[in-house]
Design an enzyme around this catalytic site. Structure first.
Site, PDB file in Angstrom:
ATOM      1  N   SER A 134      25.648   2.307 -17.901  1.00 26.36           N
ATOM      2  CA  SER A 134      25.156   3.350 -17.003  1.00 26.36           C
ATOM      3  C   SER A 134      24.406   4.415 -17.782  1.00 26.36           C
ATOM      4  O   SER A 134      24.699   4.678 -18.959  1.00 26.36           O
ATOM      5  CB  SER A 134      26.369   3.969 -16.303  1.00 26.36           C
ATOM      6  OG  SER A 134      26.046   5.221 -15.770  1.00 26.36           O
ATOM      7  N   TYR A 159      35.710   7.859 -16.909  1.00 21.07           N
ATOM      8  CA  TYR A 159      34.875   6.757 -16.424  1.00 21.07           C
ATOM      9  C   TYR A 159      33.678   6.566 -17.362  1.00 21.07           C
ATOM     10  O   TYR A 159      33.399   5.473 -17.846  1.00 21.07           O
ATOM     11  CB  TYR A 159      34.385   7.032 -14.985  1.00 21.07           C
ATOM     12  CG  TYR A 159      33.155   6.243 -14.638  1.00 21.07           C
ATOM     13  CD1 TYR A 159      33.252   4.894 -14.334  1.00 21.07           C
ATOM     14  CD2 TYR A 159      31.882   6.827 -14.655  1.00 21.07           C
ATOM     15  CE1 TYR A 159      32.109   4.142 -14.053  1.00 21.07           C
ATOM     16  CE2 TYR A 159      30.749   6.087 -14.380  1.00 21.07           C
ATOM     17  CZ  TYR A 159      30.867   4.754 -14.076  1.00 21.07           C
ATOM     18  OH  TYR A 159      29.752   4.017 -13.817  1.00 21.07           O
ATOM     19  N   LYS A 163      32.368   3.428 -20.241  1.00 21.10           N
ATOM     20  CA  LYS A 163      31.062   2.766 -20.385  1.00 21.10           C
ATOM     21  C   LYS A 163      30.615   2.807 -21.849  1.00 21.10           C
ATOM     22  O   LYS A 163      30.176   1.805 -22.406  1.00 21.10           O
ATOM     23  CB  LYS A 163      30.007   3.441 -19.496  1.00 21.10           C
ATOM     24  CG  LYS A 163      30.223   3.227 -18.008  1.00 21.10           C
ATOM     25  CD  LYS A 163      30.024   1.780 -17.613  1.00 21.10           C
ATOM     26  CE  LYS A 163      30.289   1.516 -16.150  1.00 21.10           C
ATOM     27  NZ  LYS A 163      30.514   0.101 -15.830  1.00 21.10           N
TER      28      LYS A 163
END
Ligand code: UDP
Length: 349
Positions: A134, A159, A163
Site C-alpha cells: 500500500s 496496519y 505492510k
C-alpha cells in the site's frame, strides 16, 4: 508428432480471493486465461462475491477453498493439492482504526498468514509471490508524486506497519532463496469502484471507514451525512488529495505482474511497482464528481481532521506503465458510476 506440454495453463492461488480486491483480480486472471484457486476464511467478505465472480466469468468450476492462512498445515495442504505457479496474497485485516485498538490481532493475523504463504512457497520452490502492499508505506511524503524510490516512512498504524514489515519479509526471503522464489510488491493507492457488471464490489461491514463506500451509502440513504475530515489542509480546496484508482484497472495490474513473473520477464528477483493513476483528486472534488455523474445528492459537512491522515499523496506510475506495460484507463467519473451501480444493486434498486 505433436508434443503436448504437461501443463500449459498457469495456476494462481489468490488468498483472500472473495474480498473486494481479490474477487476483481480473480475475474481478470480468469479472463486472461489463468487457472485460479480462490481461498478465503470469509472473515470479512460474503459468498455472494464468489457467486458474482462465477457469473461474470461464466465459470462454475473455480475452486474455492475455505481456509485460514494462519493455519500452516492448511497452507501446506493447498500448495500440495494444486500446481501453484504464483500466489497473490490478500488475506489480511485492513481497518486502520481497528489496528490501533487491537495491534496484536493485526500483527498476529497479517504477519502469520504471510509467513505461512512464504514458508509453503519456499518448501515447494519455483513459486512466484505477489504481495498487496500500500501507498501507506510512504507515510506523509516529502514530495509528490511518489516514485518507488521515495523513501518509506515509519507507519502511523499497526496496519501500515504490517505492510512495511511484509514488504521486508518478502524481500529478505526472496534474497535468501537464491532464485527459487521471486516476488513483486504492488503498492496500491486508493482502490475504488466496482465491476461494471455490478455483480461484485466492496462490502464494508458496519460503518465504512473508506470514503467511497461512505459516499455511496449516504447517497442511497443508509447514512445521513458524509463527514469530510478536514477542510483546512494546505491544498487548493482545503481537503486531502489522493490517487483514486479504479478497481478493475487495479485488478488488471495483477495480471500484468503475474504474467511478468511466470514468463520470467523480471529484471530483479524482487520488484516494486506503484499502482495508481498519477492524478490527484481532492475529497471535495470526488464528492462533487459523484453527485454530477450520478445525478444524486450526497449530504455532506466538514468535520475535524482524522488522526493519521496525510495531506496529499499520489503516484508516479511511470515504472508500472513503462516496465510492466500496465496503465490505468478509467476516468474517475466512470469509476464513480460503477460504485453507484453496485450500491444500487445491493439496495435491490
Ligand atoms: N474521508 C472523509 N470522510 C470519510 C472517509 C474518508 O473525508 O468518511 C477522507 C479521508 O480523510 C482521506 C480520504 O477521504 O482524506 C480517503 O480516505 P480513505 O479512508 O478512503 O483512504 P486512505 O487514503 O485513508 O487510505
Amino acid at each position: 508428432m505433436t508434443v503436448i506440454p504437461v501443463k500449459m495453463k498457469k495456476t494462481v492461488l489468490v488468498s483472500g480471493g472473495v474480498g473486494f480486491i481479490g474477487s476483481h483480480v480473480t475475474v481478470e486472471l480468469i479472463e486472461a486465461g489463468y487457472d485460479v484457486v480462490v481461498a478465503d476464511n470469509f472473515s470479512n467478505c460474503d459468498r455472494t462475491c464468489y457467486e458474482g465472480v462465477k457469473k461474470i466469468t461464466g465459470r462454475e468450476d473455480i475452486p474455492l477453498v475455505e481456509m485460514d492462512f494462519c493455519d500452516l498445515a492448511a497452507v501446506r495442504k493447498i500448495f500440495a493439492d494444486y500446481p501453484i505457479d504464483a500466489v497473490i496474497h490478500f488475506a489480511a485485516f485492513k481497518a486502520v482504526g481497528e489496528s490501533v485498538a487491537k495491534p496484536l490481532m493485526y500483527y498476529r493475523n497479517n504477519l502469520t498468514s504471510f509467513l505461512n504463504v512464504l514458508e509453503a512457497a519456499q518448501e515447494k520452490g519455483g513459486v512466484n509471490v505477489l504481495f498487496s502492499s500500500s501507498a501507506t508505506v510512504y507515510g506523509e511524503p516529502d514530495a509528490v508524486p511518489v516514485t518507488e524510490n521515495t523513501p518509506r516512512k515509519p507507519a502511523t498504524s499497526p496496519y501500515g506497519n504490517t505492510k512495511t514489515m511484509c514488504e521486508d519479509i518478502l524481500r529478505d526471503t526472496v534474497k535468501a532463496s537464491g532464485g527459487a522464489l521471486k516476488g513483486i510488491l504492488l503498492r496500491y493507492f486508493n482502490p475504488i469502484g466496482a465491476h461494471p457488471s455490478a455483480l461484485i464490489g466492496e462490502l464494508p461491514r458496519g460503518v465504512p471507514n473508506n470514503l467511497v463506500p461512505y459516499i455511496t451509502q449516504t447517497a442511497v440513504g443508509k447514512r445521513e451525512c458524509l463527514s469530510i475530515f478536514g477542510n483546512d489542509y494546505p491544498t487548493e480546496d482545503g481537503t486531502c488529495l489522493r490517487d483514486y484508482i479504479d478497481i478493475v484497472d487495479l485488478a488488471k495490474a495483477h495480471v500484468f505482474a503475474v504474467t511478468r513473473m511466470v514468463e520470467g520477464k523480471m529484471k530483479q528477483d524482487c520488484e516494486v511497482f506503484n499502482i495508481g493513476t498519477g492524478r490527484p483528486v481532492s475529497v471535495l472534488e470526488l464528492v462533487n464528481a459523484f453527485e454530477k455523474v450520478n445525478g444524486v445528492k450526497v449530504p455532506h459537512k466538514f468535520a475535524p481532521r482524522r488522526a493519521g491522515d496525510v495531506t496529499a499523496i499520489w503516484a508516479d506510475p511511470t515504472l508500472a506503465n513503462e516496465e510492466m506495460g500496465w496503465k490505468a484507463t478509467r476516468s474517475v467519473e466512470e469509476t464513480l458510476a460503477a460504485a453507484w451501480a453496485w450500491e444500487k444493486h445491493l439496495a435491490g434498486k
